[in-house]
Motif scaffolding. Structure first.
Motif, PDB file in Angstrom:
ATOM      1  N   ARG A 174       0.827  -1.213   0.000  1.00 46.92           N
ATOM      2  CA  ARG A 174       0.000   0.000   0.000  1.00 46.92           C
ATOM      3  C   ARG A 174       0.861   1.261   0.000  1.00 46.92           C
ATOM      4  NH1 ARG A 174      -3.148  -3.369   3.703  1.00 46.92           N
ATOM      5  NH2 ARG A 174      -4.981  -4.099   2.544  1.00 46.92           N
ATOM      6  N   GLN A 175       1.972   1.220   0.717  1.00 46.01           N
ATOM      7  CA  GLN A 175       2.855   2.386   0.737  1.00 46.01           C
ATOM      8  C   GLN A 175       3.569   2.556  -0.604  1.00 46.01           C
ATOM      9  OE1 GLN A 175       1.194   3.555   3.292  1.00 46.01           O
ATOM     10  NE2 GLN A 175       3.064   4.663   3.863  1.00 46.01           N
ATOM     11  N   LEU A 176       3.964   1.458  -1.224  1.00 46.98           N
ATOM     12  CA  LEU A 176       4.572   1.560  -2.553  1.00 46.98           C
ATOM     13  C   LEU A 176       3.592   2.175  -3.545  1.00 46.98           C
ATOM     14  CD1 LEU A 176       6.463  -1.852  -2.824  1.00 46.98           C
ATOM     15  CD2 LEU A 176       7.504   0.418  -2.804  1.00 46.98           C
ATOM     16  N   ARG A 177       2.367   1.719  -3.475  1.00 47.06           N
ATOM     17  CA  ARG A 177       1.363   2.251  -4.408  1.00 47.06           C
ATOM     18  C   ARG A 177       1.169   3.752  -4.207  1.00 47.06           C
ATOM     19  NH1 ARG A 177      -4.178  -1.035  -5.725  1.00 47.06           N
ATOM     20  NH2 ARG A 177      -4.349  -0.304  -7.881  1.00 47.06           N
ATOM     21  N   LYS A 178       1.334   4.190  -2.991  1.00 40.06           N
ATOM     22  CA  LYS A 178       1.147   5.604  -2.669  1.00 40.06           C
ATOM     23  C   LYS A 178       2.322   6.459  -3.136  1.00 40.06           C
ATOM     24  CE  LYS A 178       0.074   8.611   1.278  1.00 40.06           C
ATOM     25  NZ  LYS A 178      -0.299   8.636   2.711  1.00 40.06           N
ATOM     26  N   TYR A 179       3.544   5.917  -3.053  1.00 45.14           N
ATOM     27  CA  TYR A 179       4.733   6.755  -3.273  1.00 45.14           C
ATOM     28  C   TYR A 179       5.476   6.494  -4.590  1.00 45.14           C
ATOM     29  CZ  TYR A 179       4.298   8.474   1.490  1.00 45.14           C
ATOM     30  OH  TYR A 179       3.845   9.089   2.640  1.00 45.14           O
ATOM     31  N   VAL A 180       5.217   5.377  -5.260  1.00 43.23           N
ATOM     32  CA  VAL A 180       5.920   5.115  -6.520  1.00 43.23           C
ATOM     33  C   VAL A 180       5.472   6.116  -7.587  1.00 43.23           C
ATOM     34  CG1 VAL A 180       6.112   3.524  -8.469  1.00 43.23           C
ATOM     35  CG2 VAL A 180       6.418   2.679  -6.150  1.00 43.23           C
ATOM     36  N   ARG A 181       6.462   6.696  -8.264  1.00 43.99           N
ATOM     37  CA  ARG A 181       6.197   7.608  -9.370  1.00 43.99           C
ATOM     38  C   ARG A 181       6.730   6.998 -10.663  1.00 43.99           C
ATOM     39  NH1 ARG A 181       3.444   8.893  -5.979  1.00 43.99           N
ATOM     40  NH2 ARG A 181       3.274  10.866  -4.824  1.00 43.99           N
ATOM     41  N   GLU A 182       6.216   7.465 -11.785  1.00 43.81           N
ATOM     42  CA  GLU A 182       6.609   6.926 -13.082  1.00 43.81           C
ATOM     43  C   GLU A 182       8.126   6.993 -13.254  1.00 43.81           C
ATOM     44  OE1 GLU A 182       5.579   4.861 -16.410  1.00 43.81           O
ATOM     45  OE2 GLU A 182       4.162   5.644 -14.921  1.00 43.81           O
ATOM     46  N   GLY A 183       8.721   5.842 -13.580  1.00 49.66           N
ATOM     47  CA  GLY A 183      10.144   5.786 -13.841  1.00 49.66           C
ATOM     48  C   GLY A 183      11.025   5.709 -12.608  1.00 49.66           C
ATOM     49  N   ALA A 184      10.433   5.552 -11.423  1.00 48.62           N
ATOM     50  CA  ALA A 184      11.200   5.565 -10.170  1.00 48.62           C
ATOM     51  C   ALA A 184      12.202   4.413 -10.106  1.00 48.62           C
ATOM     52  CB  ALA A 184      10.251   5.499  -8.979  1.00 48.62           C
ATOM     53  N   GLU A 185      13.303   4.668  -9.402  1.00 46.41           N
ATOM     54  CA  GLU A 185      14.295   3.640  -9.095  1.00 46.41           C
ATOM     55  C   GLU A 185      14.003   3.118  -7.684  1.00 46.41           C
ATOM     56  OE1 GLU A 185      17.245   2.248 -10.381  1.00 46.41           O
ATOM     57  OE2 GLU A 185      16.754   2.989 -12.384  1.00 46.41           O
ATOM     58  N   LEU A 186      13.903   1.792  -7.538  1.00 46.10           N
ATOM     59  CA  LEU A 186      13.560   1.176  -6.259  1.00 46.10           C
ATOM     60  C   LEU A 186      14.636   0.193  -5.832  1.00 46.10           C
ATOM     61  CD1 LEU A 186      11.201   0.538  -4.073  1.00 46.10           C
ATOM     62  CD2 LEU A 186      10.831  -1.477  -5.476  1.00 46.10           C
ATOM     63  N   LEU A 187      14.985   0.228  -4.557  1.00 47.45           N
ATOM     64  CA  LEU A 187      15.837  -0.784  -3.934  1.00 47.45           C
ATOM     65  C   LEU A 187      14.980  -1.579  -2.965  1.00 47.45           C
ATOM     66  CD1 LEU A 187      18.624  -2.043  -3.307  1.00 47.45           C
ATOM     67  CD2 LEU A 187      18.953  -0.233  -1.604  1.00 47.45           C
ATOM     68  N   ASP A 188      14.914  -2.896  -3.167  1.00 50.66           N
ATOM     69  CA  ASP A 188      14.100  -3.790  -2.323  1.00 50.66           C
ATOM     70  C   ASP A 188      15.046  -4.677  -1.526  1.00 50.66           C
ATOM     71  OD1 ASP A 188      12.165  -5.383  -1.175  1.00 50.66           O
ATOM     72  OD2 ASP A 188      11.712  -6.496  -3.018  1.00 50.66           O
ATOM     73  N   VAL A 189      15.210  -4.382  -0.244  1.00 53.60           N
ATOM     74  CA  VAL A 189      16.146  -5.114   0.607  1.00 53.60           C
ATOM     75  C   VAL A 189      15.439  -6.340   1.191  1.00 53.60           C
ATOM     76  CG1 VAL A 189      17.660  -4.996   2.618  1.00 53.60           C
ATOM     77  CG2 VAL A 189      17.341  -2.973   1.175  1.00 53.60           C
ATOM     78  N   GLY A 190      15.997  -7.527   0.933  1.00 53.05           N
ATOM     79  CA  GLY A 190      15.351  -8.769   1.356  1.00 53.05           C
ATOM     80  C   GLY A 190      14.204  -9.083   0.426  1.00 53.05           C
ATOM     81  N   THR A 191      14.472  -9.154  -0.857  1.00 49.92           N
ATOM     82  CA  THR A 191      13.415  -9.199  -1.870  1.00 49.92           C
ATOM     83  C   THR A 191      12.632 -10.502  -1.876  1.00 49.92           C
ATOM     84  OG1 THR A 191      12.949  -8.604  -4.174  1.00 49.92           O
ATOM     85  CG2 THR A 191      14.814 -10.086  -3.783  1.00 49.92           C
ATOM     86  N   GLY A 192      13.252 -11.628  -1.482  1.00 51.47           N
ATOM     87  CA  GLY A 192      12.522 -12.899  -1.426  1.00 51.47           C
ATOM     88  C   GLY A 192      11.988 -13.321  -2.782  1.00 51.47           C
TER      89      GLY A 192
END
Length: 332
Positions: A174-192
Motif C-alpha cells: 500500500r505504501q509503494l502504491r502511494k509513493y511510486v512515481r513513473e520511472g522511479a528507481e527502487l531498492l528492495d532489501v530482502g526481496t525474497g
C-alpha cells in the motif's frame, strides 16, 4: 529421496525434553505441531505468509523426526540401522522420560514420506486472494473471467519468502502504491520472491534492484518476473548482506534510489537504516515493515537518529510500517 517419519504424540510441556532426549540418539530437526499461541517475539522472528488456523490450545503436541532411507535401510549418525531398531530406541527413551515427567500418550507412529511432500504440501493453504483491488494468484490457479479487468499479480513463492498474504507485505504494498512515481528507481532489501519489486514496476517504477541472502530468491524472482511479463533487465538481483558487504553496497549504488523498501525485522532495520541513507536520493522515500507493534518506537527512533523524517506510521493487525523521507538538502 525417501524418509521414515517417526511421529510422537505427547503434551506441549514435554516438547523440549523429548527433543533433547532424542537428539542424543541421533534424531534431529524435530517438526513441532501444537496449538500454542505464538508470542510477540516468535511472531516477529517467524513472520510468514501462510499460517493455517491452529484452533484452541488443547495441550497436545506432535513431534516428527525424519530419518533418511538409504540402500533399503536407515542411517543415523553415519551408522546403518533399520526402522525396528530406531523405534525401539525411541520407545526406550520415552519410557525413561515417563518415569519422572508427564509425556502424555507417548505413542509413536511410523510413516514414509518424500521430499516432494515437504516442498508442495504448503500449497493447499495458498489460494488466490485480493489486496484491495489487486488479485494475487499462484501459478497453480487460474484467473476468473470477472477478474481479468483488474490488476493481477501472478506469484509463485517457491522456497523464497513472499506471497502477499502477510500483513507486513500488504502494508509495504500500500505504501509503494502511494509513493511510486513513473520511472522511479527502487531498492528492495530482502526481496525474497520479488513481490514488492514486481508490484512497484507494475505501479510505474522504471527499474528495481533487489538484495537477498537466500539463493532461492534467484529462481523465484526470475520466474515471477517472467509470469508477470517483466523484462529481466528491469529487475536486478544482488546476493549478499547490504548492511555489512561493501561490494553489495557499491554495486547497489549511492544516492540512486527514489524509494527503498525493507520488509524485514525490527532488529535488522535498526542497523540497516543508517546504511540505506547513503543509497537514497535526497528527498527519497524509505518504506519499512516487518515490525511487531511493540518494536514500533525502536524503529522510529532508528529512523530519526539517521536523520530521516518520519512521514507516517501505518498498522495492520499487530504489525507496523514506518515510512520516512531523506531531507532534500541531505547528501552523503
Amino acid at each position: 529421496m525417501k524418509w521414515k517419519k517417526f511421529k510422537i504424540k505427547t503434551v506441549t510441556d514435554a516438547e523440549d525434553i523429548i527433543i533433547s532426549a532424542l537428539y542424543d540418539i541421533g534424531l534431529e530437526g524435530a517438526q513441532i505441531e501444537d496449538k500454542v499461541p505464538l508470542t510477540a517475539l516468535e511472531k516477529e522472528q517467524m513472520f510468514v505468509d501462510i499460517l493455517p488456523e491452529a484452533g484452541e490450545d488443547d495441550g497436545i503436541a506432535y513431534l516428527s523426526f525424519f530419518v533418511e532411507e538409504k540402500d533399503g535401510g536407515l542411517e543415523i549418525l553415519g551408522e546403518k540401522t533399520d526402522e525396528k531398531a530406531v523405534l525401539e530406541k525411541v520407545n526406550r527413551e520415552l519410557e525413561v522420560l515417563r518415569q519422572f515427567c508427564d509425556i502424555g500418550e507417548g505413542s509413536v507412529a511410523v510413516d514414509e514420506t518424500e521430499d516432494i511432500d515437504w516442498i508442495n504440501n504448503w500449497k493447499q493453504y495458498f489460494h488466490q486472494f485480493h489486496i484491495d483491488d489487486i488479485l494475487v494468484i499462484p501459478s497453480w490457479e487460474t484467473v476468473g473471467q470477472q477478474e481479468k479487468a483488474g490488476m493481477v499479480l501472478h506469484i509463485d513463492p517457491g522456497t523464497a519468502f513472499g506471497t502477499g498474504m502477510h500483513e507486513t507485505t500488504q502494508l509495504c504494498i500500500r505504501q509503494l502504491r502511494k509513493y511510486v512515481r513513473e520511472g522511479a528507481e527502487l531498492l528492495d532489501v530482502g526481496t525474497g520472491s520479488g513481490i514488492l519489486g514486481i508490484l512497484a514496476l507494475m505501479f510505474g517504477a522504471g527499474h528495481v534492484v533487489g538484495t537477498d541472502l537466500d539463493i532461492c530468491a534467484v529462481d523465484a524472482v526470475e520466474r515471477n518476473c517472467s509470469d508477470n511479463g517483466i523484462e529481466p533487465s528491469r529487475f536486478e538481483l544482488l546476493m549478499g548482506n547490504i548492511i555489512t558487504d561493501k561490494d553489495v553496497q557499491d554495486r547497489a549504488g549511492y544516492e540512486r534510489y527514489d524509494i527503498v523498501a525493507a520488509n524485514i525485522l525490527a532488529d535488522v532495520l535498526v542497523p540497516l537504516t543508517p546504511v540505506i541513507l547513503r543509497h537514497l536520493k535526497p528527498g527519497g522515500i524509505y518504506i519499512t515493515s516487518g515490525i511487531i507493534d511493540d518494536k514500533e518506537q525502536t524503529v522510529v527512533d532508528a529512523v530519526l537518529a539517521s536523520g530521516l523524517e518520519v512521514l507516517e506510521v501505518t498498522r495492520q493487525g499487530e504489525w507496523v510500517s514506518v515510512t520516512a523521507r531523506k531531507p532534500c538538502g541531505a547528501s552523503e
